[in-house]
Design an enzyme around this catalytic site. Structure first.
Site, mmCIF file in Angstrom:
data_model
loop_
_atom_site.group_PDB
_atom_site.id
_atom_site.type_symbol
_atom_site.label_atom_id
_atom_site.label_comp_id
_atom_site.label_asym_id
_atom_site.label_seq_id
_atom_site.Cartn_x
_atom_site.Cartn_y
_atom_site.Cartn_z
ATOM 1 N N THR A 40 55.288 -38.602 -11.968
ATOM 2 C CA THR A 40 56.753 -38.597 -11.902
ATOM 3 C C THR A 40 57.333 -39.986 -12.125
ATOM 4 O OG1 THR A 40 56.840 -36.687 -10.467
ATOM 5 C CG2 THR A 40 58.695 -38.200 -10.312
ATOM 6 N N SER A 84 49.778 -35.699 -12.733
ATOM 7 C CA SER A 84 48.475 -35.774 -12.038
ATOM 8 C C SER A 84 47.909 -34.404 -11.684
ATOM 9 C CB SER A 84 48.576 -36.641 -10.788
ATOM 10 O OG SER A 84 49.196 -35.949 -9.727
ATOM 11 N N THR A 117 51.797 -38.133 -7.803
ATOM 12 C CA THR A 117 51.541 -38.015 -6.351
ATOM 13 C C THR A 117 50.792 -36.727 -5.997
ATOM 14 O OG1 THR A 117 53.629 -36.871 -5.957
ATOM 15 C CG2 THR A 117 53.654 -39.295 -5.830
ATOM 16 N N ASP A 118 50.781 -35.737 -6.893
ATOM 17 C CA ASP A 118 50.156 -34.446 -6.536
ATOM 18 C C ASP A 118 48.671 -34.599 -6.206
ATOM 19 O OD1 ASP A 118 52.031 -32.203 -8.768
ATOM 20 O OD2 ASP A 118 52.576 -33.341 -6.960
#
Ligand code: ASP
Length: 355
Positions: A40, A84, A117-118
Protein backbone atom coordinates in the site's frame (compact mmCIF):
# COMPACT_ATOMS: atom_id res chain seq x y z
CA UNK A 1 42.57 35.88 -22.87
CA UNK A 2 40.00 33.52 -24.45
CA UNK A 3 41.86 30.51 -22.99
CA UNK A 4 41.87 32.16 -19.57
CA UNK A 5 38.12 32.76 -19.74
CA UNK A 6 37.39 29.13 -20.79
CA UNK A 7 39.71 27.87 -18.05
CA UNK A 8 37.92 30.03 -15.46
CA UNK A 9 34.46 28.81 -16.66
CA UNK A 10 35.54 25.13 -16.48
CA UNK A 11 36.93 25.68 -12.98
CA UNK A 12 33.65 27.33 -11.80
CA UNK A 13 31.53 24.49 -13.25
CA UNK A 14 33.78 21.92 -11.51
CA UNK A 15 33.39 23.78 -8.17
CA UNK A 16 29.62 23.94 -8.59
CA UNK A 17 29.36 20.22 -9.38
CA UNK A 18 31.61 19.27 -6.46
CA UNK A 19 29.62 21.44 -4.05
CA UNK A 20 26.42 19.90 -5.45
CA UNK A 21 27.74 16.36 -4.82
CA UNK A 22 29.00 17.34 -1.39
CA UNK A 23 25.53 18.72 -0.65
CA UNK A 24 23.89 15.45 -1.75
CA UNK A 25 26.23 12.99 0.03
CA UNK A 26 27.04 14.24 3.49
CA UNK A 27 29.91 11.98 4.58
CA UNK A 28 29.15 12.77 8.23
CA UNK A 29 25.72 11.05 7.91
CA UNK A 30 25.28 7.24 8.03
CA UNK A 31 24.47 5.38 4.80
CA UNK A 32 21.11 3.57 4.78
CA UNK A 33 19.73 1.49 1.91
CA UNK A 34 15.96 1.43 1.34
CA UNK A 35 14.83 -1.73 -0.46
CA UNK A 36 11.31 -1.37 -1.87
CA UNK A 37 9.02 -4.34 -2.55
CA UNK A 38 5.57 -2.74 -3.06
CA UNK A 39 2.48 -2.75 -0.85
CA UNK A 40 0.00 0.00 0.00
CA UNK A 41 2.88 2.39 0.76
CA UNK A 42 3.71 2.31 -2.98
CA UNK A 43 0.19 1.93 -4.32
CA UNK A 44 -2.24 4.44 -5.77
CA UNK A 45 -5.96 4.12 -6.32
CA UNK A 46 -6.70 4.14 -10.02
CA UNK A 47 -10.19 4.80 -11.48
CA UNK A 48 -9.45 2.21 -14.19
CA UNK A 49 -8.70 -0.65 -11.75
CA UNK A 50 -11.22 0.60 -9.13
CA UNK A 51 -8.79 0.09 -6.25
CA UNK A 52 -5.18 0.43 -5.02
CA UNK A 53 -2.51 -0.97 -7.36
CA UNK A 54 1.33 -0.78 -7.28
CA UNK A 55 2.33 2.65 -8.66
CA UNK A 56 5.25 4.38 -6.90
CA UNK A 57 9.00 3.78 -7.33
CA UNK A 58 11.47 3.73 -4.45
CA UNK A 59 12.61 7.25 -5.42
CA UNK A 60 8.99 8.49 -5.28
CA UNK A 61 8.73 7.10 -1.73
CA UNK A 62 11.95 8.71 -0.55
CA UNK A 63 11.20 12.06 -2.21
CA UNK A 64 7.91 12.16 -0.27
CA UNK A 65 9.74 12.16 3.11
CA UNK A 66 10.75 15.72 4.11
CA UNK A 67 13.93 15.95 6.21
CA UNK A 68 15.16 12.44 5.38
CA UNK A 69 18.39 13.75 3.84
CA UNK A 70 19.28 15.32 7.22
CA UNK A 71 19.09 11.87 8.91
CA UNK A 72 21.04 9.67 6.50
CA UNK A 73 22.45 9.28 2.99
CA UNK A 74 19.81 7.13 1.28
CA UNK A 75 20.43 4.60 -1.45
CA UNK A 76 17.32 3.02 -3.05
CA UNK A 77 17.01 -0.53 -4.44
CA UNK A 78 13.74 -1.31 -6.25
CA UNK A 79 13.54 -5.04 -5.51
CA UNK A 80 9.93 -5.61 -6.72
CA UNK A 81 6.59 -3.79 -6.68
CA UNK A 82 3.81 -6.17 -5.63
CA UNK A 83 0.97 -6.31 -3.13
CA UNK A 84 2.28 -8.44 -0.27
CA UNK A 85 -0.68 -10.80 -0.65
CA UNK A 86 1.37 -12.05 -3.67
CA UNK A 87 4.57 -12.64 -1.69
CA UNK A 88 6.11 -16.16 -1.51
CA UNK A 89 8.84 -17.71 0.69
CA UNK A 90 11.00 -17.90 -2.46
CA UNK A 91 10.72 -14.11 -2.96
CA UNK A 92 11.63 -13.59 0.70
CA UNK A 93 14.63 -15.90 0.22
CA UNK A 94 15.89 -13.68 -2.61
CA UNK A 95 15.12 -10.56 -0.55
CA UNK A 96 17.17 -11.97 2.33
CA UNK A 97 20.15 -12.67 0.04
CA UNK A 98 19.85 -9.19 -1.51
CA UNK A 99 19.74 -7.53 1.93
CA UNK A 100 22.75 -9.55 3.15
CA UNK A 101 24.76 -8.51 0.09
CA UNK A 102 23.95 -4.83 0.74
CA UNK A 103 24.68 -5.17 4.48
CA UNK A 104 28.08 -6.77 3.76
CA UNK A 105 29.27 -3.33 2.60
CA UNK A 106 31.03 -1.89 5.68
CA UNK A 107 29.85 1.64 4.77
CA UNK A 108 26.16 0.63 5.06
CA UNK A 109 24.71 1.18 8.55
CA UNK A 110 21.53 -0.84 7.92
CA UNK A 111 18.55 -1.46 5.68
CA UNK A 112 14.91 -0.35 5.59
CA UNK A 113 12.53 -2.62 3.65
CA UNK A 114 9.24 -1.15 2.47
CA UNK A 115 6.71 -3.99 2.17
CA UNK A 116 2.95 -4.59 2.12
CA UNK A 117 1.45 -5.00 5.59
CA UNK A 118 -0.67 -8.11 4.84
CA UNK A 119 2.28 -10.52 5.04
CA UNK A 120 4.90 -8.17 6.49
CA UNK A 121 5.15 -10.03 9.80
CA UNK A 122 5.95 -13.27 7.94
CA UNK A 123 8.51 -11.64 5.65
CA UNK A 124 10.18 -10.01 8.65
CA UNK A 125 10.26 -13.37 10.45
CA UNK A 126 11.75 -15.09 7.37
CA UNK A 127 14.59 -12.55 7.20
CA UNK A 128 15.09 -12.66 10.96
CA UNK A 129 15.77 -16.42 10.71
CA UNK A 130 17.99 -16.26 7.60
CA UNK A 131 20.00 -12.99 7.51
CA UNK A 132 23.71 -13.47 8.20
CA UNK A 133 24.24 -9.81 9.06
CA UNK A 134 23.37 -8.54 12.54
CA UNK A 135 23.01 -4.94 11.33
CA UNK A 136 19.57 -3.31 11.81
CA UNK A 137 16.86 -4.21 9.28
CA UNK A 138 13.52 -2.42 9.64
CA UNK A 139 10.32 -3.39 7.79
CA UNK A 140 7.87 -0.57 7.17
CA UNK A 141 4.71 -0.12 5.19
CA UNK A 142 1.56 1.94 5.27
CA UNK A 143 -2.06 1.34 6.14
CA UNK A 144 -3.09 4.33 3.98
CA UNK A 145 -1.80 4.79 0.43
CA UNK A 146 0.03 7.91 -0.71
CA UNK A 147 -3.21 9.19 -2.29
CA UNK A 148 -5.28 8.91 0.92
CA UNK A 149 -5.89 11.51 3.66
CA UNK A 150 -3.19 11.27 6.42
CA UNK A 151 -1.01 8.80 4.53
CA UNK A 152 1.20 7.13 7.17
CA UNK A 153 3.98 5.90 4.85
CA UNK A 154 6.34 8.92 4.95
CA UNK A 155 6.40 9.12 8.76
CA UNK A 156 6.98 5.35 8.97
CA UNK A 157 9.93 5.61 6.56
CA UNK A 158 11.44 8.55 8.49
CA UNK A 159 11.11 6.63 11.79
CA UNK A 160 12.61 3.48 10.26
CA UNK A 161 15.67 5.30 8.88
CA UNK A 162 16.10 7.09 12.21
CA UNK A 163 15.92 3.73 14.01
CA UNK A 164 18.58 2.18 11.73
CA UNK A 165 20.88 5.14 12.53
CA UNK A 166 20.21 5.12 16.28
CA UNK A 167 22.73 3.59 18.69
CA UNK A 168 19.82 3.03 21.08
CA UNK A 169 18.33 0.45 18.65
CA UNK A 170 21.18 -2.09 18.67
CA UNK A 171 20.80 -5.89 18.54
CA UNK A 172 17.11 -5.87 17.73
CA UNK A 173 17.67 -7.89 14.55
CA UNK A 174 14.75 -7.44 12.15
CA UNK A 175 11.87 -5.28 13.36
CA UNK A 176 8.47 -4.16 12.11
CA UNK A 177 8.27 -0.46 12.93
CA UNK A 178 4.88 1.07 12.25
CA UNK A 179 3.01 4.05 13.72
CA UNK A 180 6.00 4.80 16.02
CA UNK A 181 5.98 1.38 17.71
CA UNK A 182 8.93 -1.01 17.26
CA UNK A 183 7.96 -4.71 17.12
CA UNK A 184 10.18 -7.82 17.15
CA UNK A 185 9.93 -9.94 13.99
CA UNK A 186 9.28 -13.01 16.11
CA UNK A 187 6.30 -11.73 18.13
CA UNK A 188 4.65 -9.12 15.89
CA UNK A 189 1.14 -9.69 14.52
CA UNK A 190 -1.20 -7.65 12.38
CA UNK A 191 -4.33 -7.23 14.51
CA UNK A 192 -6.65 -4.78 12.69
CA UNK A 193 -7.50 -4.77 8.99
CA UNK A 194 -7.37 -1.01 8.34
CA UNK A 195 -6.19 0.84 11.47
CA UNK A 196 -2.71 2.47 11.47
CA UNK A 197 -2.14 1.06 14.98
CA UNK A 198 -2.52 -2.50 13.73
CA UNK A 199 0.82 -4.13 14.67
CA UNK A 200 1.62 -5.29 18.16
CA UNK A 201 3.41 -8.12 19.98
CA UNK A 202 0.53 -9.17 22.22
CA UNK A 203 1.48 -9.95 25.81
CA UNK A 204 5.22 -9.98 24.91
CA UNK A 205 5.17 -6.18 24.42
CA UNK A 206 6.92 -3.77 22.06
CA UNK A 207 10.70 -3.49 21.79
CA UNK A 208 10.40 0.29 21.92
CA UNK A 209 8.79 3.49 20.72
CA UNK A 210 10.11 6.25 18.47
CA UNK A 211 9.04 9.90 18.45
CA UNK A 212 10.68 13.17 17.35
CA UNK A 213 13.74 11.20 16.23
CA UNK A 214 14.34 9.66 19.66
CA UNK A 215 13.95 5.99 20.67
CA UNK A 216 12.57 4.80 24.02
CA UNK A 217 13.78 1.21 24.54
CA UNK A 218 11.41 -1.16 26.40
CA UNK A 219 12.77 -4.67 25.71
CA UNK A 220 15.59 -6.68 24.14
CA UNK A 221 14.64 -8.80 21.14
CA UNK A 222 14.01 -12.55 21.65
CA UNK A 223 17.00 -14.67 20.60
CA UNK A 224 16.56 -16.29 17.17
CA UNK A 225 18.37 -19.36 15.82
CA UNK A 226 19.51 -18.69 12.25
CA UNK A 227 19.31 -21.00 9.22
CA UNK A 228 21.01 -21.20 5.84
CA UNK A 229 18.43 -20.72 3.10
CA UNK A 230 17.80 -24.17 1.61
CA UNK A 231 18.35 -24.69 -2.13
CA UNK A 232 14.72 -25.77 -2.43
CA UNK A 233 12.16 -24.73 0.17
CA UNK A 234 9.99 -27.71 1.26
CA UNK A 235 6.20 -27.67 0.79
CA UNK A 236 4.53 -27.07 4.17
CA UNK A 237 0.75 -26.65 4.45
CA UNK A 238 -1.22 -24.89 7.19
CA UNK A 239 -4.50 -26.66 8.07
CA UNK A 240 -7.05 -25.52 10.64
CA UNK A 241 -8.99 -27.73 12.98
CA UNK A 242 -12.63 -26.63 13.38
CA UNK A 243 -15.83 -28.03 14.80
CA UNK A 244 -16.73 -31.09 12.74
CA UNK A 245 -13.54 -31.09 10.65
CA UNK A 246 -12.94 -34.64 9.37
CA UNK A 247 -9.18 -34.62 8.71
CA UNK A 248 -9.60 -35.05 4.95
CA UNK A 249 -7.47 -31.97 4.17
CA UNK A 250 -4.59 -33.51 6.13
CA UNK A 251 -4.80 -36.75 4.16
CA UNK A 252 -5.04 -34.77 0.91
CA UNK A 253 -1.96 -32.74 1.87
CA UNK A 254 0.07 -35.86 2.73
CA UNK A 255 -1.03 -37.68 -0.43
CA UNK A 256 -0.16 -34.65 -2.58
CA UNK A 257 3.45 -34.15 -1.68
CA UNK A 258 3.57 -31.96 1.42
CA UNK A 259 6.82 -32.27 3.38
CA UNK A 260 5.30 -30.93 6.60
CA UNK A 261 2.01 -29.76 8.13
CA UNK A 262 1.22 -26.99 10.61
CA UNK A 263 -2.03 -27.56 12.46
CA UNK A 264 -4.04 -24.63 13.80
CA UNK A 265 -5.57 -26.18 16.89
CA UNK A 266 -8.14 -24.74 19.30
CA UNK A 267 -7.46 -23.55 22.83
CA UNK A 268 -4.11 -24.58 24.30
CA UNK A 269 -3.58 -26.91 21.31
CA UNK A 270 -6.35 -29.49 20.80
CA UNK A 271 -8.05 -31.05 17.77
CA UNK A 272 -11.02 -33.40 17.34
CA UNK A 273 -10.74 -37.21 17.20
CA UNK A 274 -11.10 -37.43 13.37
CA UNK A 275 -8.34 -34.87 12.88
CA UNK A 276 -6.20 -36.76 15.39
CA UNK A 277 -6.54 -39.93 13.27
CA UNK A 278 -5.50 -37.97 10.16
CA UNK A 279 -2.47 -36.56 12.02
CA UNK A 280 -1.47 -40.12 12.92
CA UNK A 281 -1.74 -40.93 9.19
CA UNK A 282 0.64 -38.05 8.40
CA UNK A 283 3.15 -39.06 11.08
CA UNK A 284 2.98 -42.63 9.80
CA UNK A 285 4.14 -41.30 6.41
CA UNK A 286 7.07 -39.50 8.07
CA UNK A 287 5.47 -36.07 7.53
CA UNK A 288 6.26 -33.85 10.55
CA UNK A 289 3.27 -32.10 12.16
CA UNK A 290 3.59 -28.91 14.22
CA UNK A 291 0.76 -27.86 16.52
CA UNK A 292 -0.13 -24.16 16.94
CA UNK A 293 -3.25 -22.41 18.19
CA UNK A 294 -5.89 -20.04 16.81
CA UNK A 295 -5.69 -18.21 20.16
CA UNK A 296 -3.86 -14.84 19.95
CA UNK A 297 -1.73 -15.10 23.12
CA UNK A 298 -0.07 -17.98 24.98
CA UNK A 299 1.63 -21.25 24.10
CA UNK A 300 0.24 -24.62 23.07
CA UNK A 301 0.68 -27.08 25.95
CA UNK A 302 0.27 -30.85 26.56
CA UNK A 303 -2.68 -30.46 28.95
CA UNK A 304 -5.50 -32.65 27.59
CA UNK A 305 -5.21 -36.43 27.09
CA UNK A 306 -8.43 -37.19 25.22
CA UNK A 307 -8.45 -38.16 21.48
CA UNK A 308 -6.82 -35.06 19.97
CA UNK A 309 -5.78 -33.30 23.20
CA UNK A 310 -2.38 -31.61 23.30
CA UNK A 311 -0.88 -34.29 25.59
CA UNK A 312 -2.11 -37.09 23.30
CA UNK A 313 -0.75 -35.27 20.23
CA UNK A 314 2.66 -34.72 21.79
CA UNK A 315 2.87 -38.39 22.79
CA UNK A 316 2.00 -39.35 19.21
CA UNK A 317 5.00 -37.32 17.96
CA UNK A 318 3.44 -33.95 17.11
CA UNK A 319 5.79 -30.98 17.67
CA UNK A 320 4.41 -28.23 19.94
CA UNK A 321 4.81 -24.84 18.24
CA UNK A 322 5.04 -22.70 21.39
CA UNK A 323 3.39 -19.31 20.87
CA UNK A 324 4.47 -18.95 17.22
CA UNK A 325 1.70 -18.01 14.82
CA UNK A 326 0.82 -20.86 12.45
CA UNK A 327 2.34 -18.97 9.53
CA UNK A 328 5.65 -18.26 11.25
CA UNK A 329 5.74 -21.89 12.45
CA UNK A 330 5.31 -22.87 8.78
CA UNK A 331 8.34 -20.77 7.72
CA UNK A 332 10.39 -22.19 10.60
CA UNK A 333 9.46 -25.78 9.66
CA UNK A 334 10.49 -24.96 6.05
CA UNK A 335 13.97 -24.18 7.38
CA UNK A 336 14.18 -27.07 9.86
CA UNK A 337 13.20 -29.91 7.50
CA UNK A 338 16.21 -29.53 5.14
CA UNK A 339 18.55 -29.00 8.13
CA UNK A 340 17.31 -32.28 9.73
CA UNK A 341 17.79 -34.17 6.44
CA UNK A 342 14.64 -36.25 6.90
CA UNK A 343 15.43 -37.37 10.48
CA UNK A 344 12.12 -36.81 12.34
CA UNK A 345 13.84 -36.85 15.75
CA UNK A 346 16.18 -34.09 14.57
CA UNK A 347 13.22 -32.10 13.19
CA UNK A 348 11.70 -32.13 16.68
CA UNK A 349 14.99 -31.18 18.38
CA UNK A 350 15.93 -28.36 15.98
CA UNK A 351 12.40 -26.95 15.88
CA UNK A 352 12.20 -26.88 19.67
CA UNK A 353 15.62 -25.23 19.87
CA UNK A 354 14.52 -22.51 17.41
CA UNK A 355 11.24 -21.44 19.03
N1 ASP B 1 -2.68 -5.29 0.64
C1 ASP B 1 -1.58 -4.41 1.06
C2 ASP B 1 -0.30 -5.24 1.06
O1 ASP B 1 -0.12 -6.05 1.91
C3 ASP B 1 -1.87 -3.85 2.41
C4 ASP B 1 -0.85 -2.85 2.91
O2 ASP B 1 0.30 -2.78 2.41
O3 ASP B 1 -1.17 -2.14 3.88
O4 ASP B 1 0.51 -5.10 0.17
Amino acid sequence: MRRLFIGFMLFSVACFLFSGLAFCEDNKLPNVTVITTGGTIAEKVSAKSGGAVPALSGKDLIDAVPGLSKVANIDVVNFCNIDSSQMTPEIWANLSKTADKILSDPSVKGVVITHGTDTMVDGAYFLNTTLKSDKPVVFVGAMRSAAELSADGPDNILNAVTQVCSDNAKDWGVTVTMNQYINSARNVRKTQTTNVQTFNCGEEGYLGYIAMGKIKRFNDAPKQRKFDIPEKLPKVDVIADFAGSDGSLIRYSVDNGSDGIVMIGVGAGNVNAEVYKAIQYALGKNVPVVLTSRVFNGRVLPIYADQGGGATLQKAGVILGGDLTPFKARLLLMMVIPEAKGDMKKVREIFKDSL
